[in-house]
Scaffold this motif. Structure first.
Motif, PDB file in Angstrom:
ATOM      1  N   THR A  90      24.445  98.106  49.608  1.00 57.23           N
ATOM      2  CA  THR A  90      23.716  96.928  49.138  1.00 57.23           C
ATOM      3  C   THR A  90      24.366  95.666  49.705  1.00 57.23           C
ATOM      4  N   GLY A  91      25.703  95.639  49.674  1.00 57.74           N
ATOM      5  CA  GLY A  91      26.444  94.476  50.189  1.00 57.74           C
ATOM      6  C   GLY A  91      26.184  94.263  51.663  1.00 57.74           C
ATOM      7  N   LEU A  92      26.234  95.338  52.401  1.00 55.03           N
ATOM      8  CA  LEU A  92      25.991  95.244  53.853  1.00 55.03           C
ATOM      9  C   LEU A  92      24.577  94.747  54.130  1.00 55.03           C
ATOM     10  N   ALA A  93      23.635  95.316  53.380  1.00 52.27           N
ATOM     11  CA  ALA A  93      22.237  94.918  53.552  1.00 52.27           C
ATOM     12  C   ALA A  93      22.061  93.438  53.221  1.00 52.27           C
ATOM     13  N   LEU A  94      22.733  93.016  52.150  1.00 49.56           N
ATOM     14  CA  LEU A  94      22.659  91.610  51.757  1.00 49.56           C
ATOM     15  C   LEU A  94      23.201  90.713  52.871  1.00 49.56           C
ATOM     16  N   GLU A 103      37.882  81.132  53.187  1.00 46.66           N
ATOM     17  CA  GLU A 103      37.974  80.048  52.199  1.00 46.66           C
ATOM     18  C   GLU A 103      37.528  80.507  50.819  1.00 46.66           C
ATOM     19  N   ASN A 104      36.646  81.477  50.793  1.00 41.72           N
ATOM     20  CA  ASN A 104      36.126  81.953  49.510  1.00 41.72           C
ATOM     21  C   ASN A 104      36.408  83.435  49.363  1.00 41.72           C
ATOM     22  N   MET A 105      37.631  83.695  48.897  1.00 43.71           N
ATOM     23  CA  MET A 105      38.080  85.076  48.843  1.00 43.71           C
ATOM     24  C   MET A 105      38.396  85.472  47.392  1.00 43.71           C
ATOM     25  N   PRO A 106      37.540  86.325  46.773  1.00 47.19           N
ATOM     26  CA  PRO A 106      37.828  86.771  45.405  1.00 47.19           C
ATOM     27  C   PRO A 106      39.120  87.591  45.372  1.00 47.19           C
ATOM     28  N   LEU A 107      39.697  87.702  44.209  1.00 48.47           N
ATOM     29  CA  LEU A 107      40.992  88.334  44.013  1.00 48.47           C
ATOM     30  C   LEU A 107      41.089  89.756  44.569  1.00 48.47           C
ATOM     31  N   PRO A 108      40.109  90.644  44.296  1.00 45.34           N
ATOM     32  CA  PRO A 108      40.241  92.017  44.805  1.00 45.34           C
ATOM     33  C   PRO A 108      40.370  92.051  46.330  1.00 45.34           C
ATOM     34  N   ILE A 109      39.613  91.187  47.024  1.00 40.57           N
ATOM     35  CA  ILE A 109      39.697  91.143  48.494  1.00 40.57           C
ATOM     36  C   ILE A 109      41.065  90.616  48.911  1.00 40.57           C
ATOM     37  N   TYR A 110      41.521  89.565  48.205  1.00 40.58           N
ATOM     38  CA  TYR A 110      42.817  88.980  48.524  1.00 40.58           C
ATOM     39  C   TYR A 110      43.927  90.019  48.342  1.00 40.58           C
ATOM     40  N   LEU A 111      43.826  90.809  47.247  1.00 35.58           N
ATOM     41  CA  LEU A 111      44.818  91.847  46.988  1.00 35.58           C
ATOM     42  C   LEU A 111      44.850  92.863  48.118  1.00 35.58           C
ATOM     43  N   GLN A 112      43.671  93.284  48.534  1.00 35.99           N
ATOM     44  CA  GLN A 112      43.555  94.277  49.596  1.00 35.99           C
ATOM     45  C   GLN A 112      44.177  93.726  50.891  1.00 35.99           C
ATOM     46  N   ASN A 113      43.881  92.453  51.187  1.00 35.76           N
ATOM     47  CA  ASN A 113      44.438  91.830  52.388  1.00 35.76           C
ATOM     48  C   ASN A 113      45.957  91.768  52.311  1.00 35.76           C
ATOM     49  N   SER A 114      46.469  91.360  51.140  1.00 35.59           N
ATOM     50  CA  SER A 114      47.921  91.222  50.989  1.00 35.59           C
ATOM     51  C   SER A 114      48.600  92.563  51.166  1.00 35.59           C
ATOM     52  N   MET A 115      47.948  93.592  50.624  1.00 35.18           N
ATOM     53  CA  MET A 115      48.562  94.910  50.637  1.00 35.18           C
ATOM     54  C   MET A 115      48.750  95.424  52.053  1.00 35.18           C
ATOM     55  N   ALA A 158      29.283  92.333  32.494  1.00 34.76           N
ATOM     56  CA  ALA A 158      28.943  91.519  33.657  1.00 34.76           C
ATOM     57  C   ALA A 158      30.183  90.809  34.183  1.00 34.76           C
ATOM     58  N   PHE A 159      30.936  90.201  33.267  1.00 33.46           N
ATOM     59  CA  PHE A 159      32.132  89.473  33.682  1.00 33.46           C
ATOM     60  C   PHE A 159      33.100  90.392  34.406  1.00 33.46           C
ATOM     61  N   MET A 160      33.377  91.550  33.806  1.00 32.01           N
ATOM     62  CA  MET A 160      34.371  92.445  34.386  1.00 32.01           C
ATOM     63  C   MET A 160      33.896  93.054  35.700  1.00 32.01           C
ATOM     64  N   VAL A 161      32.621  93.385  35.776  1.00 33.04           N
ATOM     65  CA  VAL A 161      32.093  93.964  37.016  1.00 33.04           C
ATOM     66  C   VAL A 161      32.228  92.963  38.155  1.00 33.04           C
ATOM     67  N   SER A 162      31.925  91.696  37.859  1.00 33.08           N
ATOM     68  CA  SER A 162      32.037  90.668  38.896  1.00 33.08           C
ATOM     69  C   SER A 162      33.498  90.397  39.228  1.00 33.08           C
ATOM     70  N   PHE A 163      34.322  90.264  38.189  1.00 33.02           N
ATOM     71  CA  PHE A 163      35.725  89.932  38.386  1.00 33.02           C
ATOM     72  C   PHE A 163      36.421  91.005  39.212  1.00 33.02           C
ATOM     73  N   ASP A 164      36.017  92.223  39.056  1.00 35.03           N
ATOM     74  CA  ASP A 164      36.658  93.374  39.653  1.00 35.03           C
ATOM     75  C   ASP A 164      35.968  93.824  40.934  1.00 35.03           C
ATOM     76  N   ASP A 165      34.881  93.118  41.324  1.00 36.94           N
ATOM     77  CA  ASP A 165      34.048  93.647  42.401  1.00 36.94           C
ATOM     78  C   ASP A 165      34.747  93.622  43.760  1.00 36.94           C
ATOM     79  N   PHE A 166      34.667  94.733  44.428  1.00 37.49           N
ATOM     80  CA  PHE A 166      35.156  94.786  45.804  1.00 37.49           C
ATOM     81  C   PHE A 166      34.022  94.974  46.810  1.00 37.49           C
ATOM     82  N   PRO A 167      33.139  95.960  46.625  1.00 41.59           N
ATOM     83  CA  PRO A 167      32.170  96.308  47.678  1.00 41.59           C
ATOM     84  C   PRO A 167      31.200  95.197  48.057  1.00 41.59           C
ATOM     85  N   ILE A 168      30.825  94.327  47.145  1.00 42.64           N
ATOM     86  CA  ILE A 168      29.926  93.226  47.512  1.00 42.64           C
ATOM     87  C   ILE A 168      30.737  92.117  48.184  1.00 42.64           C
ATOM     88  N   SER A 169      31.848  91.759  47.531  1.00 42.19           N
ATOM     89  CA  SER A 169      32.688  90.672  48.051  1.00 42.19           C
ATOM     90  C   SER A 169      33.230  91.001  49.449  1.00 42.19           C
TER      91      SER A 169
END
Lengths: 367, 267
Positions: B118-122, B217-229, B199-210
Motif C-alpha cells: 500500500t505504501g509503495l502504491a501510495l 527532513e520528515n523522518m518518523p521515529l521508527p525510520i530514524y531508529l532503523q537508520n541509526s541501527m 490509531a495513535f499507536m498504529v501511526s506512532f509505531d508505523d514503519f511500512p508506510i513511513s
C-alpha cells in the motif's frame, strides 16, 4: 399534572407498510377516541408492532395516513409528534439518574430548571417512586424501571401514549399489578393510548376496545366483551380464550332460531336470522357446556354426543376433554364447588351428552 | 461471575497467557535493560548501570526531531481518523446507505491489504500527482491505515447500543442530533477511546508506510531508529526504543484514566 389538557383522538387511514415483497401492514383504518385505550392484539408477525411504530413515526408508512387530533402527522418526524412511548425493555437511559431520565423530555422542550423540577417530582410520585429520584436505572427492579419509563412518558403531557409490549419482561403477578396501575393512570390523565400485546388477558384487562390483527389486517374490532362472546371468525374465537367448533347444516328455522343438525350427530338451536346460509360453523365456549350421562347408542335431543377422554382437575374448574363422533375434539369447563368435584361423575370412556343454552351458540366464519 | 477456570481448558488458557507474556514482554524488558548498559555496543547481558545514554539521547536534536514528528503525525492521524471515522461508522450503521456493506469493506480494507505494498502504491500515486510535501503525504498514508481502527471500534460500539434508547429519546422530543449527543455518544465513548488509542499507536509505531513516504527532513521515529541501527548499534538505540515503549504505556494509562481499559477493550 400531565394530560390535564385536552385529550386528542387518533385516526389511521389506509395505513400500509410494505417491506420488499412482504406486506407487514395492509390498509389499516381505525378511529380511536380521545381518552380511549385500544389494544392491538395478535400473534407475532400480524403487523401490530409495525402499526404502532408508524403511529409513533419510527416507521414511515408506504401508504396511508396517521391523524392525531385531526392533524395529518404522517410526514412529521417522531420528535415533533409529542408522543409518550413505553418499550418492552424500558429503554431508560443507563447513564442518567431516574430524575434525569424523567427530566429529559422537558429539557428537550426547553423548559427552565425551576419548571422541570416540580414536574419531575409530581410524575415520580404519581408512579410511587418519589424516593428513587437519584438512583440509576440499573439499581431498580423491572417493575420500577417500567414505572420510571411511564413517568418519563407522561411528564411531557403527550397527545398519545403508545405501549409496545410494556409488561412482557415482567413476571406474572407483577404484570397484573402493573396492568391495573398503568390503566388507572391512563384513565386519570385521560390520555389516548394504544397498547400492543400478544397477551390476550392483558388486552382484555387494560383496553376499552380490542383490535385483533392478522396478516397485517384488522380481523375484528370491539369491546373485550364483544370480542370474547361474539368472535367474528374461527381465528378470533380460538385466539381469545378457548373455543369448541361444531360443523353443521341448517335443518330448519322457527321462533327466531336456526335448527342446526351437527356433523358429529345431535342438533342445536342457534338464535340467528335465517340469512340463507346452509353450512355453518358454530363456536361454543367450554364454560357454557353442561354434561349428562348418555345411554349407549342414544342421541341427545338437543346437544352433541361425545366420549370422555380425559378429566383434569384445575382448582376452580374441572376440564373434561372429549371426542366427538366425527373425530373433532370438544372440551367442557365445569365449575367446582368446595368439597365436590364436578368431574367426579365422569371417567375416560364414558358416553355423555354435551349441551348448552342456545344463547351460547355463535356462528363464526371458517377462517 | 464467570466460573473459575479449571481442568485441561484452564491449564491451556494459563499456558497461552504465560507464553504471550513471555514472548511479548520479555523482549521489551531486554531492550529497557540494555538502555542502562555501560557497554559501548548493545549486547546482552547489560554491563553495569548508567543513565548516560538517556542524557545523550534526550539532547540529541535528530532524535528529538524524529520523536516530535512521530507524535505530531500520530496525533494528527488520530484526530483525522476520529473526524472521518465517527460519522462514517454512524451513517453506515444508522442510516439506509445504498451499498453500505461495500463501503464498509472498502473502509476496512487496509486491515487486510499488505501495508508495505500500500505504501509503495501510495508513493507512486503521489509522485504521479506531483505531491511533494513529505509531511502531507505521511499524514495521508497514516490516516489510511488508522481510519479502519476508528470505523471498526465505533461500528462495534454502535451495534451494542440499544436502538430503543435512541427511539425513546426521539419520542421524548430530541432531534436526531441531540439524540446522538445525549444518548448515543455517552455509550460509545469507550469504543471511540479504544479506536483512538489503536490509531495513535498504529501511526506512532508505523514503519511500512513511513518507509516509502518519509524523507530526511520528515523522518518518523521508527525510520530514524532503523537508520541509526545500520550506522552504529550502541545502547542509545535501546534508549530510544525505551522512549517508544514508554509512549505506548502512557497512552494505555491515559485510556485507563479516561474511560477504563476494560470498558474500552470490551468492544
Amino acid at each position: 399534572m400531565a394530560g390535564s389538557g385536552t385529550a386528542t383522538d387518533l385516526a389511521l387511514s389506509g395505513l400500509t407498510k410494505v417491506y420488499g415483497t412482504n406486506t407487514a401492514v395492509a390498509g389499516v383504518t381505525l378511529r380511536i377516541g380521545a381518552g380511549e385505550m385500544v389494544a392491538l392484539l395478535g400473534p407475532s408477525g400480524c403487523g401490530k408492532t409495525t402499526t404502532l411504530r408508524m403511529i409513533a413515526g419510527l416507521v414511515e408508512p408506504t401508504e396511508g395516513d396517521v391523524l392525531i387530533g385531526g392533524f395529518r402527522v404522517t410526514r412529521i418526524p417522531v420528535h415533533r409528534r409529542n408522543i409518550g412511548m413505553l418499550f418492552q425493555n424500558y429503554a431508560l437511559f443507563p447513564h442518567m439518574s431516574v430524575a434525569e431520565n424523567v427530566a429529559f423530555g422537558l429539557q428537550m422542550r426547553g423548559l427552565a430548571k425551576a419548571e422541570i423540577r416540580p414536574k419531575v417530582e409530581a410524575a415520580l410520585s404519581l408512579v410511587r417512586l418519589g424516593d428513587y429520584a437519584d438512583r440509576l436505572p440499573s439499581a431498580l427492579s423491572g417493575g420500577q424501571q417500567q414505572r420510571v419509563a411511564l413517568a418519563r412518558a407522561i411528564v411531557i403531557e403527550p397527545n398519545l401514549l403508545l405501549l409496545d409490549e410494556p409488561l412482557g419482561a415482567l413476571d406474572r403477578n407483577l404484570r397484573e399489578n402493573m396492568q391495573v396501575e398503568i390503566r388507572q393512570i391512563q384513565k386519570r390523565l385521560g390520555i389516548t393510548a394504544v397498547l400492543v400485546t400478544h397477551d390476550q388477558e392483558e388486552a382484555l384487562t387494560m383496553a376499552d376496545r380490542v383490535v385483533i390483527m392478522r396478516g397485517g389486517k384488522l380481523e375484528q374490532v370491539g369491546t373485550p366483551e364483544q370480542i370474547y362472546s361474539r368472535p367474528a371468525s374461527r381465528f378470533v374465537a380460538s385466539f381469545i380464550g378457548t373455543s369448541n367448533f361444531l360443523r353443521g347444516n341448517v335443518a330448519g328455522y322457527g321462533g327466531g332460531m336456526l335448527r342446526v343438525s351437527l356433523a358429529a350427530g345431535g342438533q342445536v338451536l342457534v338464535p340467528w336470522p335465517d340469512d340463507g346460509r346452509r353450512e355453518v360453523l358454530i363456536s361454543v365456549r367450554p364454560e357454557a357446556v353442561a354434561l349428562a350421562p348418555l345411554a349407549e347408542g342414544a342421541m341427545p335431543e338437543i346437544g352433541v354426543p361425545a366420549t370422555v377422554q380425559q378429566v383434569v382437575y384445575r382448582g376452580q374448574t374441572t376440564h373434561v376433554h372429549m371426542q366427538l363422533a366425527d373425530g373433532e375434539p370438544f372440551v367442557a369447563f365445569l365449575p367446582n364447588r368446595v368439597g365436590e368435584s364436578a368431574g367426579q361423575s365422569f371417567a375416560a370412556g364414558d358416553k355423555v351428552s354435551a349441551s348448552w343454552s342456545p344463547q351460547s351458540n355463535w356462528l363464526v366464519s371458517d377462517a | 461471575m464467570a466460573a473459575r477456570l479449571s481442568g485441561g481448558g484452564g491449564a491451556l488458557t494459563y499456558f497461552l497467557a504465560a507464553a504471550g507474556l513471555i514472548f511479548i514482554v520479555s523482549p521489551l524488558v531486554v531492550v529497557v535493560a540494555l538502555s542502562f548498559s555501560e557497554a559501548s555496543i548493545a549486547t546482552y547481558p547489560p554491563v553495569g548501570f548508567t543513565t548516560a545514554w538517556y542524557q545523550r539521547v534526550i539532547v540529541d536534536d535528530e532524535f528529538r526531531q524524529a520523536f516530535l514528528t512521530s507524535v505530531t503525525l500520530a496525533l494528527a492521524s488520530t484526530v483525522a481518523s476520529f473526524v472521518l471515522g465517527l460519522p462514517a461508522a454512524y451513517a453506515l450503521n444508522r442510516w439506509e446507505v445504498p451499498g453500505a456493506r461495500t463501503i464498509e469493506t472498502i473502509l476496512l480494507s487496509p486491515f487486510i491489504l499488505p501495508i508495505l505494498i500500500t505504501g509503495l502504491a501510495l508513493l507512486q500515486f503521489m509522485a504521479l500527482l506531483r505531491m511533494r510535501d513529505a509531511l502531507t503525504n505521511l499524514f495521508i498514508g497514516h490516516v489510511l491505515i488508522t481510519l479502519p481502527y476508528l470505523v471498526r471500534t465505533v461500528t462495534a460500539s454502535l451495534k451494542q447500543v440499544d436502538r430503543s434508547l435512541e427511539e425513546a429519546a426521539l419520542t421524548l422530543g430530541a432531534s436526531p442530533w441531540r439524540v446522538f449527543w445525549r444518548v448515543t455518544a455517552p455509550q460509545i465513548t469507550p469504543g471511540i477511546a479504544a479506536g483512538c488509542l489503536f490509531a495513535f499507536m498504529v501511526s506512532f509505531d508505523d514503519f511500512p508506510i513511513s518507509f516509502w513516504l518519509s524523507n530526511a527532513e520528515n523522518m518518523p521515529l521508527p525510520i530514524y531508529l532503523q537508520n541509526s541501527m545500520t550506522k552504529v548499534f550502541d545502547p542509545s538505540i535501546a534508549t530510544m526504543s525505551s522512549f517508544t515503549i514508554m509512549t505506548g504505556i502512557l497512552a494505555v494509562i491515559g485510556l485507563e484514566k479516561l474511560v477504563g481499559l476494560r470498558r474500552a477493550m470490551s468492544v
